[in-house]
Write an enzyme that holds these catalytic residues in place. Structure first.
Site, PDB file in Angstrom:
ATOM      1  N   GLU A   1     -60.992  26.715  37.761  1.00  0.00           N
ATOM      2  CA  GLU A   1     -59.844  25.068  37.424  1.00  0.00           C
ATOM      3  C   GLU A   1     -60.224  24.396  36.264  1.00  0.00           C
ATOM      4  O   GLU A   1     -61.421  24.127  36.555  1.00  0.00           O
ATOM      5  CB  GLU A   1     -60.302  24.760  39.298  1.00  0.00           C
ATOM      6  CG  GLU A   1     -60.286  23.380  39.485  1.00  0.00           C
ATOM      7  CD  GLU A   1     -60.304  23.344  40.893  1.00  0.00           C
ATOM      8  OE1 GLU A   1     -60.439  21.523  41.482  1.00  0.00           O
ATOM      9  OE2 GLU A   1     -60.929  23.836  41.494  1.00  0.00           O
TER      10      GLU A   1
ATOM     11  N   LYS B   1     -55.181  21.870  43.099  1.00  0.00           N
ATOM     12  CA  LYS B   1     -56.016  23.148  41.608  1.00  0.00           C
ATOM     13  C   LYS B   1     -56.784  23.979  42.388  1.00  0.00           C
ATOM     14  O   LYS B   1     -56.619  25.364  42.057  1.00  0.00           O
ATOM     15  CB  LYS B   1     -57.165  22.135  41.018  1.00  0.00           C
ATOM     16  CG  LYS B   1     -55.959  21.227  40.217  1.00  0.00           C
ATOM     17  CD  LYS B   1     -56.842  20.938  38.687  1.00  0.00           C
ATOM     18  CE  LYS B   1     -58.122  19.836  39.992  1.00  0.00           C
ATOM     19  NZ  LYS B   1     -57.232  18.303  40.396  1.00  0.00           N
ATOM     20  N   THR B   2     -57.506  23.362  43.651  1.00  0.00           N
ATOM     21  CA  THR B   2     -58.366  24.294  44.518  1.00  0.00           C
ATOM     22  C   THR B   2     -58.139  25.727  44.723  1.00  0.00           C
ATOM     23  O   THR B   2     -57.948  26.887  44.551  1.00  0.00           O
ATOM     24  CB  THR B   2     -59.202  23.569  45.034  1.00  0.00           C
ATOM     25  OG1 THR B   2     -60.750  22.896  44.316  1.00  0.00           O
ATOM     26  CG2 THR B   2     -60.208  24.292  45.801  1.00  0.00           C
TER      27      THR B   2
END
Length: 472
Positions: free
Chosen positions: A172, A128-129
């Protein structure tokens, strides 16, 4: 926290929140939200118990930071924001409710800031990041000046939150506490789905249902992006297509809309040939090693192309992408020992990171300092974690970081260490933070790679290791 109580912003904007107070403002998630609000001109205060690195920058932006949790911190405040880690009987939440102040979960405050923007929300068990960061940098290079809030800092910018003037908002989206269901994105990205946070979801089927609900939140005029290679997203993909939703896929599979071929990972980074709808795009390169990093970049590349961003701006952005702090972050080299920091704590991401770091180590050895994250995860995934850690040559395991959790008999760092299939002399349980640097010095030698990995506090260990290595 009762996640069933979380609600969409309901038309609220960031300005409607008035003066905002964030409990635990130094954490990565809350710090990113604080940066966003401050750069938007919203008055922000917050409370903390330790001097986190992000606090200096927040003060420089005009934020007020109280180094204590107490009722007086709420004087002049209109909205109090808390994270899932903050209990409902926290002194400032109790006081906020007594005063009749607006009390919001972080996700609800973030959703208010998204109002009026085309939000690109990035979810998934892994990646995600990095994906959110790459997406942000692509839009920046295209001149779109996006707003963003990321669960890690883009290395060169030193920032994980910003209010931009452009139409896009990149965020995010965290599935761990179900808060990603609060957002109303234009684009929903799902990088992958794997069993995690099942304490909140019940089982894997419950987690998959949650991701489907998140994906369906994408605007009817928007779309969903996901990795067709991932086994966990297959049901989601089929369900969305059955409902006539617009879904674009990426991966190495022949049926991917954005297909990756000739993927090569080395110390210099990962590169691959890309085709979109069967038409060659040429080589895509990212200066970060690892096939998983290639897939993360592909999610952002596909999204950007479908949004109409020119290919040359995309490849230019990827070529200059500096990486994300705590994601394969090189801290320094002392006495011939290279020290890295890596956020991975789930078995799949641990294995991917360590395989990549083994490439980096070359003829040297790989020494891991691992701090497990959450008691339930360490217990339930112990065998898989142990298998991943055994990729290393030497492993130092710290005690589990699990705020508010209680370890049962036979749980925790001791049990995990015992489960790692390495000779006894090549692994150690070192529960005391102060004892870890000396243990690393004893075990490492020139040419080795040392990586601190796992729960958030371990990110502070790298500088101590470099200092200890310098002293010899």
């Amino acid at each position: 926290m009762n996640t069933a109580e979380l609600k969409p912003a309901g038309g609220l904007t960031a300005e409607d929140l008035g003066t905002v107070h964030l409990i635990g403002i130094g954490g990565v998630g809350m710090g990113g939200l604080a940066r966003l609000l401050l750069t938007r001109g919203v008055p922000v205060s917050g409370s903390e118990l330790r001097e986190w690195p992000a606090l200096t920058a927040l003060r420089a932006l005009g934020g007020t930071v109280h180094m204590a949790h107490e009722p007086a911190n709420l004087d002049g405040v209109d909205t109090v924001v808390y994270s899932t880690a903050i209990p409902q009987d926290h002194v400032e939440i109790v006081e906020a409710r007594r005063r009749g102040l607006r009390v919001l979960h972080r996700s609800e405050a973030l959703a208010a800031a998204m109002t009026g923007r085309r939000t690109i929300a990035v979810a998934g068990t892994h990646g995600k990041t990095t994906t959110t960061s790459i997406m942000t940098v692509i839009l920046q290079h295209a001149g779109e000046d996006p707003s963003f809030v990321i669960g890690g800092e883009i290395s060169a910018a030193g920032s994980n939150g910003h209010h931009g003037t452009g139409p896009y908002f990149v965020a995010e989206a965290d599935e761990s506490d179900k808060s990603f269901l609060v957002y109303r994105p234009y684009v929903s990205i799902v990088t992958n789905i794997e069993g995690d946070h099942l304490n909140n979801w019940g089982d894997l089927d419950g987690l998959k249902a949650g991701f489907l609900e998140f994906a369906e939140l994408a605007h009817p005029d928007g779309f969903v992006v996901t990795c067709v290679d991932d086994e966990g997203v297959q049901e989601l993909l089929a369900a969305l297509r059955a409902k006539g939703r617009t879904v674009y896929t990426y991966g190495e599979s022949e049926d991917a809309d954005l297909r990756l071929t000739d993927v090569v990972s080395s110390v210099q980074g990962v590169r691959y040939q890309a085709t979109l709808d069967g038409k060659p795009l040429g080589e895509i390169a990212l200066a970060l090693p690892g096939r998983h990093m290639g897939l993360n970049s592909a999610a952002a590349v596909l999204t950007a192309l479908r949004l109409g961003i020119p290919l040359e701006k995309i490849t230019e952005a990827l070529g200059s992408f500096p990486g994300v702090r705590r994601r394969f972050e090189r801290k320094g080299t002392v006495a011939g020992v290279r020290v890295y920091d890596e956020y991975a704590y789930h078995p799949t991401s641990v294995k991917a990171a360590l395989r990549t770091l083994r490439e980096v180590a070359g003829s040297g050895r790989l020494v891991v300092v691992f701090q497990p994250y959450r008691v339930y995860r360490t217990r339930d995934l112990q065998a898989e974690l142990a298998e991943g850690l055994a990729i290393a040559d030497e492993v130092i395991v710290m005690e589990v970081f699990g705020p508010g959790e209680t370890r049962g008999p036979g749980e925790g760092g001791v049990a995990l260490t015992a489960a790692i299939d390495l000779p006894a002399e090549r692994k150690a349980f070192v529960p005391s933070w102060e004892d870890v640097p000396a243990e690393v010095v004893r075990r490492s030698r020139p040419g080795d790679v040392v990586v601190t990995m796992g729960a958030p506090p371990i990110s502070l260990m790298g500088d101590e290791l470099l200092a200890a290595l310098a002293e010899g």
